[in-house]
Design a protein around this motif. Structure first.
Motif, PDB file in Angstrom:
ATOM      1  N   LEU A   1       0.830  -1.210   0.000  1.00 45.73           N
ATOM      2  CA  LEU A   1       0.000   0.000   0.000  1.00 45.73           C
ATOM      3  C   LEU A   1       0.864   1.260   0.000  1.00 45.73           C
ATOM      4  CD1 LEU A   1      -2.885  -1.014   2.429  1.00 45.73           C
ATOM      5  CD2 LEU A   1      -3.123  -0.392   0.012  1.00 45.73           C
ATOM      6  N   ALA A   2       1.923   1.250   0.795  1.00 44.57           N
ATOM      7  CA  ALA A   2       2.818   2.415   0.845  1.00 44.57           C
ATOM      8  C   ALA A   2       3.502   2.621  -0.503  1.00 44.57           C
ATOM      9  CB  ALA A   2       3.860   2.225   1.950  1.00 44.57           C
ATOM     10  N   GLN A   3       3.967   1.539  -1.133  1.00 41.54           N
ATOM     11  CA  GLN A   3       4.607   1.653  -2.446  1.00 41.54           C
ATOM     12  C   GLN A   3       3.612   2.105  -3.502  1.00 41.54           C
ATOM     13  OE1 GLN A   3       6.533  -2.071  -3.300  1.00 41.54           O
ATOM     14  NE2 GLN A   3       8.010  -1.836  -1.646  1.00 41.54           N
ATOM     15  N   ALA A   4       2.380   1.607  -3.415  1.00 42.61           N
ATOM     16  CA  ALA A   4       1.346   1.992  -4.375  1.00 42.61           C
ATOM     17  C   ALA A   4       1.010   3.473  -4.242  1.00 42.61           C
ATOM     18  CB  ALA A   4       0.097   1.142  -4.174  1.00 42.61           C
ATOM     19  N   GLU A   5       0.944   3.976  -3.037  1.00 39.01           N
ATOM     20  CA  GLU A   5       0.668   5.410  -2.831  1.00 39.01           C
ATOM     21  C   GLU A   5       1.791   6.261  -3.410  1.00 39.01           C
ATOM     22  OE1 GLU A   5      -1.965   7.106  -1.851  1.00 39.01           O
ATOM     23  OE2 GLU A   5      -3.134   5.306  -1.441  1.00 39.01           O
ATOM     24  N   GLU A   6       3.028   5.810  -3.244  1.00 38.43           N
ATOM     25  CA  GLU A   6       4.159   6.538  -3.815  1.00 38.43           C
ATOM     26  C   GLU A   6       4.091   6.526  -5.343  1.00 38.43           C
ATOM     27  OE1 GLU A   6       9.054   6.500  -3.899  1.00 38.43           O
ATOM     28  OE2 GLU A   6       7.998   5.122  -2.586  1.00 38.43           O
ATOM     29  N   LEU A   7       3.778   5.364  -5.916  1.00 35.40           N
ATOM     30  CA  LEU A   7       3.642   5.265  -7.371  1.00 35.40           C
ATOM     31  C   LEU A   7       2.502   6.137  -7.871  1.00 35.40           C
ATOM     32  CD1 LEU A   7       4.440   4.032 -10.072  1.00 35.40           C
ATOM     33  CD2 LEU A   7       2.996   2.056  -9.517  1.00 35.40           C
ATOM     34  N   LYS A   8       1.405   6.156  -7.148  1.00 38.59           N
ATOM     35  CA  LYS A   8       0.262   7.008  -7.506  1.00 38.59           C
ATOM     36  C   LYS A   8       0.697   8.476  -7.586  1.00 38.59           C
ATOM     37  CE  LYS A   8      -3.857   8.881  -5.364  1.00 38.59           C
ATOM     38  NZ  LYS A   8      -4.673   8.874  -4.152  1.00 38.59           N
ATOM     39  N   GLY A   9       1.440   8.936  -6.605  1.00 39.42           N
ATOM     40  CA  GLY A   9       1.927  10.315  -6.608  1.00 39.42           C
ATOM     41  C   GLY A   9       2.849  10.591  -7.782  1.00 39.42           C
ATOM     42  N   ASN A  10       3.724   9.618  -8.099  1.00 44.71           N
ATOM     43  CA  ASN A  10       4.634   9.786  -9.234  1.00 44.71           C
ATOM     44  C   ASN A  10       3.870   9.840 -10.557  1.00 44.71           C
ATOM     45  OD1 ASN A  10       6.826   9.758  -7.510  1.00 44.71           O
ATOM     46  ND2 ASN A  10       7.268   7.590  -7.829  1.00 44.71           N
ATOM     47  N   ILE A  11       2.843   9.005 -10.688  1.00 46.55           N
ATOM     48  CA  ILE A  11       2.031   9.010 -11.906  1.00 46.55           C
ATOM     49  C   ILE A  11       1.295  10.333 -12.029  1.00 46.55           C
ATOM     50  CG2 ILE A  11       0.002   7.978 -13.012  1.00 46.55           C
ATOM     51  CD1 ILE A  11       1.007   5.252 -11.926  1.00 46.55           C
ATOM     52  N   GLN A  12       0.717  10.803 -10.941  1.00 44.85           N
ATOM     53  CA  GLN A  12       0.005  12.085 -10.980  1.00 44.85           C
ATOM     54  C   GLN A  12       0.943  13.221 -11.360  1.00 44.85           C
ATOM     55  OE1 GLN A  12      -1.702  11.898  -7.029  1.00 44.85           O
ATOM     56  NE2 GLN A  12      -3.739  11.485  -7.873  1.00 44.85           N
ATOM     57  N   ALA A  13       2.174  13.177 -10.880  1.00 49.24           N
ATOM     58  CA  ALA A  13       3.149  14.215 -11.212  1.00 49.24           C
ATOM     59  C   ALA A  13       3.577  14.132 -12.675  1.00 49.24           C
ATOM     60  CB  ALA A  13       4.371  14.098 -10.306  1.00 49.24           C
ATOM     61  N   ALA A  14       3.485  12.948 -13.274  1.00 51.11           N
ATOM     62  CA  ALA A  14       3.903  12.766 -14.668  1.00 51.11           C
ATOM     63  C   ALA A  14       2.860  13.237 -15.668  1.00 51.11           C
ATOM     64  CB  ALA A  14       4.231  11.299 -14.925  1.00 51.11           C
ATOM     65  N   ILE A  15       1.659  13.525 -15.204  1.00 45.33           N
ATOM     66  CA  ILE A  15       0.607  13.999 -16.110  1.00 45.33           C
ATOM     67  C   ILE A  15       0.952  15.433 -16.497  1.00 45.33           C
ATOM     68  CG2 ILE A  15      -1.843  14.551 -16.317  1.00 45.33           C
ATOM     69  CD1 ILE A  15      -2.354  12.195 -14.386  1.00 45.33           C
ATOM     70  N   GLU A  16       1.212  15.622 -17.802  1.00 48.95           N
ATOM     71  CA  GLU A  16       1.715  16.916 -18.277  1.00 48.95           C
ATOM     72  C   GLU A  16       0.669  18.012 -18.214  1.00 48.95           C
ATOM     73  OE1 GLU A  16       3.410  16.240 -22.107  1.00 48.95           O
ATOM     74  OE2 GLU A  16       5.025  15.012 -21.301  1.00 48.95           O
TER      75      GLU A  16
END
Length: 126
Positions: free
Chosen positions: A17-32
């Motif tokens: 869950l912690a890794q998924a939340e971090e990945l979620k944040g990274n994906i959201q930041a990658a949205i141009e």
């Protein structure tokens, strides 16, 4: 008291869950760009764990990004990720996931060289 197996499953689930939340944040930041913010908001974590099998999904798209057009129902998160005939792709999901899960080629290469050196050092001279 939780059995060892259940305690380990719980610990793995919490880590996933912690890794998924971090990945979620990274994906959201990658949205141009996100005019309405719906694409960013559509990225979410879904816990599909069972008692003994921890499993977590990171998902984007869905009802927030689905639009009805004359041609039918269309999820514009897919158009953003993969492109269309009229729109060039601006991938945000898969490249981010691959970057997190796969080390850079240089790191892989260094590890490979270290492994070869280690193997050579353990081989007795002939």
């Amino acid at each position: 008291m939780l059995s060892l197996k259940n305690q380990m499953a719980k610990n793995f689930r919490n880590e996933f869950l912690a890794q998924a939340e971090e990945l979620k944040g990274n994906i959201q930041a990658a949205i141009e760009h996100s005019i309405t913010g719906n694409l960013r908001d559509s990225v979410r974590v879904k816990d599909v764990s069972t008692d003994t099998k921890p499993s977590v999904l990171v998902i984007a798209g869905g009802s927030l990004t689905t639009k009805r057009t004359q041609a039918g129902v269309f999820d514009y998160s897919l158009a953003e990720e993969f492109g269309t005939v009229k729109q060039e792709a601006a991938p945000f999901f898969y490249p981010t996931g691959f970057a997190v899960n796969n080390p850079t080629p240089s790191a892989t290469h260094r590890r490979s060289l270290s492994w070869r050196r280690l193997r050579r050092s353990n081989i007795p001279p002939s």
